[in-house]
Design an enzyme around this catalytic site. Structure first.
Site, PDB file in Angstrom:
ATOM      1  N   HIS A  93     -36.010 -51.645  62.322  1.00  0.00           N
ATOM      2  CA  HIS A  93     -36.473 -52.967  61.900  1.00  0.00           C
ATOM      3  C   HIS A  93     -36.788 -53.879  63.083  1.00  0.00           C
ATOM      4  CE1 HIS A  93     -34.155 -51.471  58.438  1.00  0.00           C
ATOM      5  NE2 HIS A  93     -34.912 -52.243  57.686  1.00  0.00           N
ATOM      6  N   GLU A  97     -46.363 -46.991  52.626  1.00  0.00           N
ATOM      7  CA  GLU A  97     -47.187 -47.660  53.634  1.00  0.00           C
ATOM      8  C   GLU A  97     -48.551 -47.003  53.780  1.00  0.00           C
ATOM      9  OE1 GLU A  97     -43.187 -48.970  53.941  1.00  0.00           O
ATOM     10  OE2 GLU A  97     -43.955 -46.920  54.039  1.00  0.00           O
TER      11      GLU A  97
END
Length: 337
Positions: free
Chosen positions: A129, A60
């Site tokens: 998540h 990321e």
């Protein structure tokens, strides 16, 4: 106009951008051949080629750093972070580089990047998540934070975000991609059934950043919400029997404070609804802004309805969510004063 759900509307926005602006490109984990874990980028690589929509390593920080460099060069990258929870490894790049680049370079460079990411709960994704980190980004001067609640706004806001010269965090509520994920649990979104699909124009159009919408007019209480919570709010207002006005903020930075103030001055009451944990959530900032500007118009204390102040509870996420019942109770309490 064609009828689309939010996934289709976002895909249409990205297709429009890739078609009309040669400086746009999309990249991230699994966004190319696979079309993204929620299929938002499905078909874009086949249509626009490997250099316009491509996969990246699971890094990321690398994804966002690459996007910042591309933006400084003159491109308009649209990186996807697979889940909003995963943005944290790239947080330093967003804060120290993207948000400050124009100031640090005395206007010589910009970071016109739009970071797309699914966010919020509803899929039993657990702590890694399902989080709602919007308040973290709202705190960073130089970043804009956008959260749509319906397909029409989703497309228009995304195009506006990409065409903006500032870095934008574009958070996409997972519960709204296709409508409720689990009918046994998601009674909170019964009002979403009429909004899961909407007429969305083909081609280019924008919804301005920083302009709220009145999702429901009312006279007794103002409810402030965004994303999934707009639909939870509609259910809660119906359950409460209170004539509440619902403001869909659409973006929290920039914030349409004028629309908020006008509504609260009309109703004299304010209830704030968001999915993230209550302590340190964006609702606290909204409460302060309303108190500063509307103190002499308030008939009752400002109330906040939010997620629990706990780590995200995987097994109990449907209790963790603010549901219509919790909002209805807050609305009734507001009317008692």
């Amino acid at each position: 106009m064609p009828t689309m759900n939010m996934i289709q509307a976002l895909n249409s926005a990205l297709d429009t951008l890739l078609t009309t602006d040669p400086d746009t490109l999309i990249f991230g984990e699994d966004v190319g051949y696979f079309g993204g874990v929620f299929r938002v980028t499905e078909g874009l690589q086949a249509k626009h080629g490997l250099t316009r929509c491509f996969d990246t390593p699971i890094s990321e920080g690398g994804i966002i750093a690459t996007a910042i460099g591309m933006g400084a060069y003159g491109l308009r990258p649209i990186p996807e972070i697979q889940f909003a929870d995963y943005i944290l490894p790239a947080f330093d790049q967003l804060v120290s580089e993207a948000a400050r680049l124009r100031y640090r370079s005395n206007g010589e460079f910009e970071a016109p990047i739009t970071v797309r990411s699914p966010y919020g709960g509803g899929i039993f994704g657990g702590q890694t998540h399902s989080q709602s980190p919007e308040a973290i980004f709202a705190h960073i001067t130089g970043l804009k934070t956008v959260i749509p609640s319906n397909p029409f706004d989703a497309k228009g806001l995304l195009i506006a975000a990409v065409e903006c010269d500032d870095p934008v965090i574009f958070l996409e509520p997972k519960r709204l991609y296709n409508g409720p994920f689990d009918g046994r649990h998601d009674q909170a979104l019964k009002t979403w059934a009429g909004h899961a699909q909407a007429q969305v124009p083909d081609g280019h159009y924008t919804v301005p950043l920083g302009k709220a919408a009145i999702a429901r007019e009312g006279r007794d209480v103002t409810v402030l919400a965004y994303g999934t919570m707009v639909h939870v709010a509609l259910g809660g207002i119906e359950e409460s029997g209170v004539d509440a006005e619902l403001i869909d903020l659409r973006s929290i930075v920039p914030l349409d404070i004028d629309a908020i103030v006008a509504s609260v001055k009309k109703t004299g009451r304010c209830v704030i609804l968001h999915e993230a944990s209550r302590f340190g959530g964006f609702g606290g900032e909204l409460s302060a802004l309303v108190q500063e500007r509307c103190f002499h118009h308030l008939k009752s204390p400002i109330a906040r309805v939010a997620g629990w102040d706990t780590p995200y509870p995987h097994a109990f996420e449907w209790d963790y969510f603010p549901g219509p019942g919790r909002l209805a109770a807050a609305l009734r309490r507001a009317m008692e004063n």
